[in-house]
Design a protein around this motif. Structure first.
Motif, mmCIF file in Angstrom:
data_model
loop_
_atom_site.group_PDB
_atom_site.id
_atom_site.type_symbol
_atom_site.label_atom_id
_atom_site.label_comp_id
_atom_site.label_asym_id
_atom_site.label_seq_id
_atom_site.Cartn_x
_atom_site.Cartn_y
_atom_site.Cartn_z
ATOM 1 N N LYS A 142 1.668 -20.569 9.146
ATOM 2 C CA LYS A 142 2.847 -20.382 8.312
ATOM 3 C C LYS A 142 4.028 -21.112 8.927
ATOM 4 O O LYS A 142 4.216 -21.100 10.141
ATOM 5 C CB LYS A 142 3.184 -18.901 8.184
ATOM 6 N N ALA A 143 4.830 -21.749 8.084
ATOM 7 C CA ALA A 143 6.007 -22.462 8.571
ATOM 8 C C ALA A 143 7.144 -21.494 8.898
ATOM 9 O O ALA A 143 7.955 -21.762 9.772
ATOM 10 C CB ALA A 143 6.477 -23.489 7.542
ATOM 11 N N GLU A 144 7.187 -20.352 8.198
ATOM 12 C CA GLU A 144 8.212 -19.350 8.457
ATOM 13 C C GLU A 144 7.670 -18.386 9.509
ATOM 14 O O GLU A 144 6.638 -17.757 9.310
ATOM 15 C CB GLU A 144 8.574 -18.571 7.184
ATOM 16 N N HIS A 145 8.380 -18.262 10.620
ATOM 17 C CA HIS A 145 7.923 -17.406 11.701
ATOM 18 C C HIS A 145 8.765 -16.144 11.791
ATOM 19 O O HIS A 145 9.952 -16.158 11.484
ATOM 20 C CB HIS A 145 7.974 -18.166 13.033
ATOM 21 N N GLU A 146 8.126 -15.075 12.206
ATOM 22 C CA GLU A 146 8.792 -13.794 12.428
ATOM 23 C C GLU A 146 8.943 -13.583 13.922
ATOM 24 O O GLU A 146 8.155 -14.102 14.718
ATOM 25 C CB GLU A 146 7.960 -12.673 11.827
ATOM 26 N N PHE A 147 9.939 -12.822 14.293
ATOM 27 C CA PHE A 147 10.204 -12.549 15.704
ATOM 28 C C PHE A 147 10.297 -11.035 15.902
ATOM 29 O O PHE A 147 11.397 -10.476 15.953
ATOM 30 C CB PHE A 147 11.487 -13.261 16.146
ATOM 31 N N PRO A 148 9.149 -10.345 15.979
ATOM 32 C CA PRO A 148 9.167 -8.885 16.037
ATOM 33 C C PRO A 148 9.886 -8.327 17.262
ATOM 34 O O PRO A 148 10.325 -7.176 17.244
ATOM 35 C CB PRO A 148 7.685 -8.504 16.044
#
Length: 125
Positions: free
Chosen positions: A115-121
């Motif tokens: 995925k190009a959109e990353h999450e930063f939990p």
């Protein structure tokens, strides 16, 4: 290394221009191409048919190369891809592992996507 990089750039640009007239120059007759979401094409005839069919319904908007990694007859290329297909926009990061023969033609490609959109939990550092 330069010839391999130029070959890959030329291939990516074919998608941007929708001009597959040089596919025979880039791929070996018995090439195997595994796309990142499942389809696999065997032989240059299937690749040409896929290229033509896909470009009737879709448009590659961007296919940016981030880096090349070379090892003997293989090149890994990291990239960002964006397209419109059947009215939907898709964006993702990816890596292709490309194998060349002694004549400089591509004999095998395996694509992988992220995925190009990353999450930063846990937050950004």
């Amino acid at each position: 290394m330069i010839k391999k990089e130029e070959c890959i750039k030329r291939y990516f640009n074919m998608w941007l221009s929708k001009d597959g007239s040089c596919l025979n120059e880039i791929f070996e007759f018995n090439v195997v191409y595994s796309e990142c979401y499942g389809p696999e094409y065997r032989g240059i005839r299937q690749i040409i048919q896929w290229f033509d069919d896909w470009n009737e319904r879709g448009t590659v908007i961007r296919w940016d190369i981030k880096q090349f990694i070379h090892q003997m007859n293989q090149t890994a290329v990291e990239w960002y891809f964006e397209c419109e297909f059947a009215g939907q926009i898709s964006r993702f990061d990816g890596v292709s592992i490309i194998v060349f023969n002694d004549n400089g033609k591509i004999i095998d490609i395996k694509e992988f996507q992220s995925k190009a959109e990353h999450e930063f939990p846990y937050g950004k550092l």
